[in-house]
Motif scaffolding. Structure first.
Motif, PDB file in Angstrom:
ATOM      1  N   ILE A  12      64.912  68.028 -31.603  1.00  0.00           N
ATOM      2  CA  ILE A  12      63.784  67.271 -32.171  1.00  0.00           C
ATOM      3  C   ILE A  12      63.741  65.871 -31.579  1.00  0.00           C
ATOM      4  CG2 ILE A  12      62.855  66.260 -34.294  1.00  0.00           C
ATOM      5  CD1 ILE A  12      64.023  68.635 -35.818  1.00  0.00           C
ATOM      6  N   LEU A  13      64.910  65.232 -31.486  1.00  0.00           N
ATOM      7  CA  LEU A  13      64.990  63.902 -30.883  1.00  0.00           C
ATOM      8  C   LEU A  13      64.475  63.927 -29.455  1.00  0.00           C
ATOM      9  CD1 LEU A  13      66.191  60.964 -31.328  1.00  0.00           C
ATOM     10  CD2 LEU A  13      68.216  61.810 -30.120  1.00  0.00           C
ATOM     11  N   SER A  14      64.869  64.911 -28.688  1.00  0.00           N
ATOM     12  CA  SER A  14      64.491  65.010 -27.276  1.00  0.00           C
ATOM     13  C   SER A  14      62.987  65.200 -27.111  1.00  0.00           C
ATOM     14  CB  SER A  14      65.238  66.168 -26.617  1.00  0.00           C
ATOM     15  OG  SER A  14      66.634  66.014 -26.736  1.00  0.00           O
ATOM     16  N   TRP A  15      62.410  66.133 -27.864  1.00  0.00           N
ATOM     17  CA  TRP A  15      60.971  66.406 -27.729  1.00  0.00           C
ATOM     18  C   TRP A  15      60.128  65.277 -28.300  1.00  0.00           C
ATOM     19  CZ3 TRP A  15      59.171  69.699 -24.401  1.00  0.00           C
ATOM     20  CH2 TRP A  15      59.954  70.796 -24.022  1.00  0.00           C
ATOM     21  N   LEU A 186      56.621  63.977 -34.884  1.00  0.00           N
ATOM     22  CA  LEU A 186      57.736  64.897 -34.669  1.00  0.00           C
ATOM     23  C   LEU A 186      59.061  64.239 -35.038  1.00  0.00           C
ATOM     24  CD1 LEU A 186      58.603  67.683 -33.687  1.00  0.00           C
ATOM     25  CD2 LEU A 186      58.688  66.778 -31.359  1.00  0.00           C
ATOM     26  N   LEU A 187      59.209  62.947 -34.743  1.00  0.00           N
ATOM     27  CA  LEU A 187      60.451  62.233 -35.055  1.00  0.00           C
ATOM     28  C   LEU A 187      60.676  62.098 -36.558  1.00  0.00           C
ATOM     29  CD1 LEU A 187      60.307  59.456 -32.303  1.00  0.00           C
ATOM     30  CD2 LEU A 187      61.886  61.397 -32.392  1.00  0.00           C
ATOM     31  N   VAL A 188      59.608  62.218 -37.341  1.00  0.00           N
ATOM     32  CA  VAL A 188      59.763  62.186 -38.795  1.00  0.00           C
ATOM     33  C   VAL A 188      60.631  63.354 -39.273  1.00  0.00           C
ATOM     34  CG1 VAL A 188      58.516  62.360 -40.993  1.00  0.00           C
ATOM     35  CG2 VAL A 188      57.568  60.991 -39.133  1.00  0.00           C
ATOM     36  N   ALA A 189      60.649  64.432 -38.496  1.00  0.00           N
ATOM     37  CA  ALA A 189      61.389  65.644 -38.884  1.00  0.00           C
ATOM     38  C   ALA A 189      62.894  65.538 -38.640  1.00  0.00           C
ATOM     39  CB  ALA A 189      60.831  66.848 -38.126  1.00  0.00           C
TER      40      ALA A 189
END
Length: 454
Positions: A12-15, A186-189
């Motif tokens: 998740i961090l990467s994307w 996305l980073l919220v996840a």
């Protein structure tokens, strides 16, 4: 098959970073060209791309000292999300081009960069152990560098004409803002770390790390936590080992300035590359991305095997040689005044778009060699101080980037290449020395442990 939560966090961090920096790195790559086109349409607009980027990285450097304090209170996930929001605001500001707004936004994103990158370093370390640090670093680096592809392919097709008009700019920055928002969502996840084996238990924590480790203060005293984090970062910075490593950090900052801003602008301003030279700015970014992904895959994802066979020092030497090749080809291929404005000046050889793209590929590959080894080394050496270690790394890198963007307004292409070549030599020698010392200490520690067991 059940996926490990920590691995999901890394993905998740990467994307999330890939999407956010698709927007920002594309902006940085085209900023000089776009701001020149805005000035041609509106002479009252006096914003200068190199000045803007110098402000960004100067603010980044200063705020890096505050980032560990912020993270010690909020945690890395909140810091990452806060920084991402600042990035989106900066990108959106280009929809309303104003000189004051440009420079104010440059200060804001400097703070955001300090939060997001220091938080990223700690979060990546927390989600890794001694056996996965190199793999996770490589996975992040490869996925992150896909940001260069998407944005620059978009620019390549959008900027086909020598002149960039207002409607093109509005469309491009609207798309980039939307992509940045999606990455932030996305980073919220990102989820809390599932603690398993702590990195360093298997490999051992460096002596410097042990000496500087700060006891965990009570969470009821956030000001004390913040102060200890700042003091820890400052103390770590002046240790001999970190001072030597800082020379490599500085070099990566100089290199970042060159391939993300100066080189792409030089290609776009060189008339000998033809009427489609503006679209070559995007194509250059694509080849830089190809080099980054190849280097990240070989020396990041497969880094443990490569390091075991060849040693970390060999990866750095490869990066040194590839970057030196890039500097020589660029010196021969592009005119000296190409970073500033459209030029008909001759180069030492007949200017070739193929050789220009080869230089882009070599710049990206060499940068990946250095960065994958830096992340892996810091994640192993400074386990308990990951936020402070990555803050020092980003401070040195960003201060060098700010200074080099500042002198890029007056320094010719050949002068900048000379500075890069000298810095490349110094950084490679000092990094290899520190890595050798660390490897020797670890081997001696293992030998003593074996003798004790016997």
């Amino acid at each position: 098959m059940r996926l490990d939560r920590n691995f999901i966090n890394v993905m998740i961090l990467s994307w999330g970073f890939m999407l956010l920096f698709t927007a920002f790195q594309t902006l940085g790559n085209i900023e000089k060209t776009v701001l020149d086109s805005i000035h041609n349409d509106d002479p009252n607009f006096t914003g200068e791309a190199y000045v803007s980027l110098a402000i960004v990285y100067a603010a980044f450097a200063i705020c890096n000292w505050l980032a560990p304090s912020y993270i010690s209170v909020t945690g890395p996930r909140v810091a990452i999300l806060t920084g991402a929001c600042f990035y989106v605001l900066f990108i959106a500001s280009f929809l309303w081009p104003q000189t004051v707004l440009l420079y104010a936004g440059s200060c804001i994103i400097g703070l955001g960069a300090a939060l997001i990158w220091t938080g990223h370093g700690q979060y990546l370390t927390e989600n890794s152990d001694s056996s996965t640090m190199s793999r996770n670093t490589g996975i992040f680096w490869v996925i992150f560098q896909f940001s260069i592809f998407a944005g620059n392919i978009f620019v390549y097709y959008e900027f086909k004409e020598p002149k960039i008009d207002a409607s093109q700019r509005t469309f491009v920055f609207s798309v980039l803002t939307g992509v940045g928002c999606f990455g932030t969502c996305l980073l919220v996840a990102l989820r809390k770390v599932s603690h398993g084996l702590v990195l360093g238990e298997a490999e051992g924590v460096s002596s410097a790390d042990k000496e500087l480790r700060i006891p965990e203060p009570a969470r009821k005293k956030p000001l004390l936590v913040a102060w200890n984090a700042l003091a820890n970062a400052l103390t770590l910075f002046i240790t001999p080992r970190m001072l030597l490593l800082s020379l490599m950090f500085l070099y990566t900052g100089l290199l970042l300035t060159f391939y993300s801003g100066v080189y792409s602008s030089s290609i776009g301003f060189t008339k000998a590359l033809g009427e489609f030279r503006k679209s070559l700015v995007g194509l250059s970014g694509i080849f830089i991305g190809i080099g980054e992904v190849i280097g990240g895959a070989i020396f990041g994802i497969c880094g443990t095997k490569v390091s075991r066979v060849c040693g970390v020092w060999s990866v750095v030497i490869i990066g040194f040689c590839v970057n030196l090749f890039a500097f020589i080809t660029i010196f021969l291929n592009l005119p000296n005044d190409s970073p500033f404005t459209d030029t008909d000046s001759p180069a030492y050889i007949t200017t070739s778009s193929i050789l220009a793209m080869a230089g882009s590929l070599a710049l990206g590959f060499g940068d990946a060699c250095f960065n994958t080894q830096i992340y892996s080394l810091l994640g192993t050496m400074y386990v308990q101080q990951s936020a402070s270690a990555f803050a020092v790394f980003k401070f040195c890198q960003s201060i060098a980037t700010a200074i080099s963007f500042a002198y890029s307004t007056v320094a010719s292409l050949y002068t900048q290449l000379l500075i890069l070549a000298i810095s490349n030599v110094i950084a490679t020698v000092t990094f290899c020395y520190v890595e050798h010392k660390m490897r020797t200490e670890r081997e001696n520690s293992h030998s003593e442990s074996d003798l004790t067991n016997d």
